[in-house]
Design a protein around this motif. Structure first.
Motif: not given
Length: 458
Positions: A302-315
């Motif tokens: 997942m990409k957003c303004a805060l960087g790139k993340f594992h899907v499971e780390c989007i909390v």
């Protein structure tokens, strides 16, 4: 290069030799099942799982072998166990030419098959058959390959396997630098092993053979495939992998991860500067890193303004619930789920409305007129453009005591408050008042959510 681990037990090969010799018609029936797997000269055996062997003669030589077996009378059995002494002679040859990649009945130093057998005993007659091929081959398919004898005009392997004079056989199976694997079969009649020579050979291992380096240089095959992209040695045959990304070929046994050495066959892989990596090692060394856990991102991202993340780390930073692939906010430099982001926005809005609200004197006077005289409280404009509030005020900032709010959200005072917050400039209309009441009720609910002391609410 091929692994040294034997994948076909020698006892199985001896058993298959006995089967062909004693049940030739059954062998012919099995051989007939190969015919549908030919397309021109390409043979795609089921055990190869989709890969093909480029033959020299196509299915014609298979039909010839079938006819040969169907007219062959049953021959003597060779048992089901490899003779130890003859097996040592077979191992000597595999150890020698298996490492050089040569295809020959002669050793690197010129020793012939009969001389190798003579090291470990005496015989009246002897013969040798050699097979080269893939680790996918079974003992039965290996022996049937010898009976077919593709590309050998004399059919010497077929005649050797089916020679009626043989009484015993010794077999060894091992790696071959060119074709992957090989099997050597030493047949004999009137065989007498030399026990002392056998004991010494078992203790000392295969003898050293001179001329191996020169033999390697002289290896010739019918294929011109260039050099392996991994080991950089010339590809002379055997199992080969075509790597389109690198525009070249590699030995099947060289098709491994540069980092962990695991085989890449049947697994996802990546290239980096011309080198091969499994997906895990490539991600770990060259891939994106999760802005939350810091680990390599291998699967979904997942990409957003805060960087790139594992899907499971989007909390959610507030309620700590997993968001996954749902919508979220990054306001304030943190990840918030929609529910928490909405609550934060409402709280911030109420804080702004309840603290300082620009308004005209007309709006203030009209707001005051909406409050019945029995519940109206004295008010005074202390600053230009600031709406005076009822006693105690309405506020969410500056340390204001929210416990002094009287009758918030109930009765006429609530209506006055609503008019004070929402009344437009000019003369108030009934329609506007109705809307103001609805707005106050909503504002009252939001204010209650800010943690007010409910016990002091009139």
């Amino acid at each position: 290069m091929a692994s040294s681990e034997a994948t076909v037990p020698v006892e199985d090969i001896v058993t298959a030799l006995t089967w062909v010799r004693t049940q030739p018609k059954d062998a012919a029936a099995v051989l007939r099942t190969r015919l549908p797997h030919y397309k021109g000269k390409d043979y795609s055996p089921p055990e190869r799982e989709g890969s093909s062997i480029v033959t020299k003669e196509g299915k014609a030589v298979v039909e010839e072998a079938i006819a040969y077996l169907e007219q062959l009378e049953p021959l003597s059995s060779l048992g089901s166990t490899s003779d130890l002494a003859l097996g040592l002679a077979a191992e000597d040859h595999v150890a020698d030419i298996g490492s050089t990649g040569v295809v020959s009945h002669s050793s690197s130093d010129g020793t012939c098959a009969a001389d190798r057998v003579s090291r470990y005993g005496k015989y009246r007659s002897t013969g040798e058959s050699l097979w080269y091929g893939s680790s996918k081959a079974t003992a039965q398919s290996l022996v049937l390959d010898l009976v077919v004898d593709d590309g050998v005009s004399s059919r010497g392997h077929r005649l050797c396997v089916c020679n009626p004079i043989w009484e015993i056989v010794g077999v060894f199976y091992g790696p071959h630098a060119t074709f992957g694997y090989m099997a050597a079969m030493e047949f004999a009649k009137g065989w007498t092993p030399d026990e002392a020579a056998v004991e010494a050979r078992v203790e000392n291992g295969p003898p050293a053979v001179e001329g191996q380096e020169e033999a390697k240089k002289g290896v010739q095959t019918q294929w011109k495939l260039g050099a392996c992209l991994v080991c950089h040695e010339e590809i002379k045959g055997g199992a080969v992998m075509e790597i389109e990304k690198l525009n070249g070929k590699v030995h099947k046994d060289c098709f491994n991860c540069k980092s962990c050495s695991k085989s890449l066959r049947g697994a996802p892989w990546q290239t980096q500067e011309g080198l091969l990596y499994c997906k895990t090692c490539h991600s770990e060394q060259f891939g994106e890193r999760c802005a939350s856990c810091g680990k390599a991102i291998e699967g979904g991202m997942m990409k957003c303004a805060l960087g790139k993340f594992h899907v499971e780390c989007i909390v959610c930073s507030t309620c700590k619930k997993a968001i996954g692939k749902a919508s979220f906010s990054t306001a304030g430099g943190v990840i918030s789920c929609q529910a928490c982001a909405t609550q934060k926005a409402r709280s911030a809005s109420i804080g702004r409305v309840a603290g300082v609200m620009p308004a005209s004197t007309d709006a203030s006077s009209k707001a005051g007129s909406a409050v019945p005289s029995s519940s109206r409280s004295p008010s005074k404009v202390s600053e230009p453009g600031v709406v005076p509030l009822a006693a105690g005020g309405i506020g969410g900032v500056g340390g204001l005591n929210l416990g002094n709010l009287g009758n918030l959200g109930h009765g006429p005072a609530a209506a006055a408050g609503a008019a004070m917050v929402a009344a437009p400039k000019g003369k108030a209309k009934a329609k506007g008042k109705a809307k103001a009441k609805a707005s106050l009720h909503q504002a009252g609910m939001n204010l209650a959510g800010l943690g007010m002391d409910y016990a002091s609410l009139g």
